[in-house]
Scaffold this active site. Structure first.
Site, PDB file in Angstrom:
ATOM      1  N   HIS A 254       0.853  -1.193   0.000  1.00 53.61           N
ATOM      2  CA  HIS A 254       0.000   0.000   0.000  1.00 53.61           C
ATOM      3  C   HIS A 254       0.885   1.237   0.000  1.00 53.61           C
ATOM      4  O   HIS A 254       2.118   1.152   0.087  1.00 53.61           O
ATOM      5  CB  HIS A 254      -0.976  -0.006   1.179  1.00 53.61           C
ATOM      6  CG  HIS A 254      -0.330   0.081   2.537  1.00 53.61           C
ATOM      7  ND1 HIS A 254       0.512  -0.887   3.030  1.00 53.61           N
ATOM      8  CD2 HIS A 254      -0.416   1.028   3.515  1.00 53.61           C
ATOM      9  CE1 HIS A 254       0.911  -0.555   4.249  1.00 53.61           C
ATOM     10  NE2 HIS A 254       0.369   0.615   4.561  1.00 53.61           N
TER      11      HIS A 254
ATOM     12  N   HIS B  94       1.269   3.890   2.054  1.00 53.93           N
ATOM     13  CA  HIS B  94       1.778   4.616   3.207  1.00 53.93           C
ATOM     14  C   HIS B  94       3.299   4.596   3.117  1.00 53.93           C
ATOM     15  O   HIS B  94       3.906   3.573   2.770  1.00 53.93           O
ATOM     16  CB  HIS B  94       1.290   3.992   4.513  1.00 53.93           C
ATOM     17  CG  HIS B  94      -0.100   4.405   4.864  1.00 53.93           C
ATOM     18  ND1 HIS B  94      -0.944   3.654   5.666  1.00 53.93           N
ATOM     19  CD2 HIS B  94      -0.821   5.516   4.515  1.00 53.93           C
ATOM     20  CE1 HIS B  94      -2.111   4.278   5.794  1.00 53.93           C
ATOM     21  NE2 HIS B  94      -2.051   5.408   5.109  1.00 53.93           N
TER      22      HIS B  94
ATOM     23  N   ASP C  28       5.890   4.326   4.935  1.00 53.95           N
ATOM     24  CA  ASP C  28       6.785   3.356   5.577  1.00 53.95           C
ATOM     25  C   ASP C  28       6.827   2.033   4.819  1.00 53.95           C
ATOM     26  O   ASP C  28       7.583   1.128   5.205  1.00 53.95           O
ATOM     27  CB  ASP C  28       6.392   3.139   7.034  1.00 53.95           C
ATOM     28  CG  ASP C  28       4.938   2.717   7.227  1.00 53.95           C
ATOM     29  OD1 ASP C  28       4.068   3.248   6.524  1.00 53.95           O
ATOM     30  OD2 ASP C  28       4.673   1.850   8.086  1.00 53.95           O
ATOM     31  N   HIS C  29       6.060   1.923   3.733  1.00 53.82           N
ATOM     32  CA  HIS C  29       6.065   0.692   2.945  1.00 53.82           C
ATOM     33  C   HIS C  29       6.597   0.894   1.521  1.00 53.82           C
ATOM     34  O   HIS C  29       6.780  -0.095   0.812  1.00 53.82           O
ATOM     35  CB  HIS C  29       4.661   0.090   2.898  1.00 53.82           C
ATOM     36  CG  HIS C  29       4.221  -0.452   4.220  1.00 53.82           C
ATOM     37  ND1 HIS C  29       4.271  -1.788   4.542  1.00 53.82           N
ATOM     38  CD2 HIS C  29       3.755   0.190   5.324  1.00 53.82           C
ATOM     39  CE1 HIS C  29       3.838  -1.955   5.778  1.00 53.82           C
ATOM     40  NE2 HIS C  29       3.525  -0.766   6.276  1.00 53.82           N
TER      41      HIS C  29
ATOM     42  N   HIS D  29      -7.347  -1.757   5.827  1.00 50.20           N
ATOM     43  CA  HIS D  29      -6.525  -0.684   6.358  1.00 50.20           C
ATOM     44  C   HIS D  29      -7.185   0.649   6.019  1.00 50.20           C
ATOM     45  O   HIS D  29      -8.266   0.686   5.423  1.00 50.20           O
ATOM     46  CB  HIS D  29      -5.117  -0.796   5.753  1.00 50.20           C
ATOM     47  CG  HIS D  29      -4.084  -0.008   6.484  1.00 50.20           C
ATOM     48  ND1 HIS D  29      -4.011   0.060   7.855  1.00 50.20           N
ATOM     49  CD2 HIS D  29      -3.038   0.755   6.023  1.00 50.20           C
ATOM     50  CE1 HIS D  29      -3.005   0.814   8.205  1.00 50.20           C
ATOM     51  NE2 HIS D  29      -2.399   1.252   7.123  1.00 50.20           N
TER      52      HIS D  29
ATOM     53  N   ASP E 196      -0.382  -4.196   6.693  1.00 54.86           N
ATOM     54  CA  ASP E 196      -1.165  -3.421   7.653  1.00 54.86           C
ATOM     55  C   ASP E 196      -2.651  -3.726   7.523  1.00 54.86           C
ATOM     56  O   ASP E 196      -3.246  -3.558   6.442  1.00 54.86           O
ATOM     57  CB  ASP E 196      -0.929  -1.931   7.417  1.00 54.86           C
ATOM     58  CG  ASP E 196       0.520  -1.537   7.668  1.00 54.86           C
ATOM     59  OD1 ASP E 196       1.363  -2.441   7.735  1.00 54.86           O
ATOM     60  OD2 ASP E 196       0.780  -0.331   7.796  1.00 54.86           O
TER      61      ASP E 196
ATOM     62  N   HIS F  39       6.178  -5.125  12.185  1.00 58.36           N
ATOM     63  CA  HIS F  39       5.551  -3.805  12.074  1.00 58.36           C
ATOM     64  C   HIS F  39       5.283  -3.233  13.463  1.00 58.36           C
ATOM     65  O   HIS F  39       4.198  -2.759  13.776  1.00 58.36           O
ATOM     66  CB  HIS F  39       4.256  -3.884  11.258  1.00 58.36           C
ATOM     67  CG  HIS F  39       3.787  -2.552  10.743  1.00 58.36           C
ATOM     68  ND1 HIS F  39       2.825  -1.817  11.390  1.00 58.36           N
ATOM     69  CD2 HIS F  39       4.134  -1.839   9.645  1.00 58.36           C
ATOM     70  CE1 HIS F  39       2.595  -0.710  10.701  1.00 58.36           C
ATOM     71  NE2 HIS F  39       3.375  -0.696   9.644  1.00 58.36           N
TER      72      HIS F  39
END
Length: 305
Positions: free
Chosen positions: A62, A64, A66-67, A142, A212, A270
């Site tokens: 996805h 976000h 941090d990914h 999510h 997530d 995570h």
């Protein structure tokens, strides 16, 4: 053939001193699959002596940061290192646009081809297949469109018992025996029974990556019995309300899902930066599903046949 997972990053939105943003490397034979690409992934690849150019498939769960914030830099480094081999990139809608804008305003023209595959994060579909594996999406729940990925080895050929094979068998007949068929004569009668001259194939391995998400039982049929399950475990159960609000899971919830799915092994990761010590998260999960480990940087898990 190897089926090996290496953890490159295990932190949630905020990195901590010794934990990086999410990234994993799944090696299946000579094929390297990068799963998510948080900030710092390049440095982790160098730290663990992984050559960028060997990566052939990248799967982003996805959008976000941090990914995937490490992805433009990694692709640029591949450009600087004169990569020529094409690269498969799988991810949700918007990823191709983001990368195109990044390279447009940087004046970058990649010398290699990116085959971008936009995935539907709302359903489970086969998105990749070669002679060895298949990859399916796993719908997550999510705050934005998000999916996990299920990697499965294809059925392997049966073992031929050379001492029991009749000398008259032709190469095509031997191939049919390896794939579980009987050999028939011209009249359609069984000439050589498969069960008499073969033994069962090696185990076909599987890995499910659940990014997530809230606790989500409707994926149970999709991940049932997998050899290795990774499930995000951002919080301890005393923060279940916070987990629900942020569309994340607790260690206890991840373990409950693993138990109900009858998986063989569970990895949790995570982790929120609030947890300097991860021992309580591991203990909480192991209380429900004993065969649980932490998905921490540098950890390598070899899934055996």
């Amino acid at each position: 053939m190897d089926f090996e997972l290496k953890i490159l990053g295990s932190s949630s939105a905020t990195p901590s001193f010794d934990r990086h943003h999410t990234a994993q490397l799944l090696a299946i034979g000579n094929q390297l699959n990068l799963i998510d690409c948080g900030e710092g992934t390049q440095m982790q690849l160098m730290r663990y002596k992984v050559k960028h150019q060997r990566i052939c498939n990248i799967f982003i769960s996805h959008l976000h940061g941090d990914h995937y914030f490490g992805l433009p830099g990694l692709l640029s480094t591949m450009h600087l290192q004169q990569r020529t081999a094409s690269l498969n990139l799988f991810g949700p809608k918007g990823l191709a646009e983001i990368l195109s804008l990044q390279f447009k305003y940087a004046g970058t023209q990649l010398p290699y081809k990116i085959n971008f595959h936009e995935v539907d994060t709302t359903v489970s579909r086969k998105i990749f297949e070669d002679k060895t594996i298949t990859v399916h999406t796993l719908p997550m729940q999510h705050r934005i469109n998000c999916c996990g990925y299920l990697f499965k080895e294809k059925q392997k050929p049966r073992h031929l018992l050379k001492s029991k094979l009749p000398a008259f068998l032709t190469p095509p007949q031997l191939v049919r025996l390896k794939w579980g068929e009987d050999v028939l004569d011209e009249a359609g009668k069984i000439l050589v029974r498969n069960a008499d001259v073969t033994t069962n194939p090696k185990h076909s391995r599987s890995y499910a990556y659940c990014s997530d998400t809230k606790y989500k039982e409707d994926i149970l049929p999709l991940i049932k019995g997998v050899d290795l399950l990774y499930h995000e475990s951002t919080f301890l159960s005393d923060m279940t309300q916070r987990a629900d609000y942020t569309f994340h899971s607790t260690a206890q919830q991840a373990a409950t899902l693993a138990l109900k799915a009858q998986v063989k092994r569970l990895l949790i990761g995570h982790f929120s930066a609030r947890y300097k010590d991860l021992t309580p998260l591991l203990a909480e999960a192991q209380a429900v599903f004993p065969n649980t480990n932490l998905a921490v940087e540098g950890k390598t898990i070899n899934v055996l046949e």
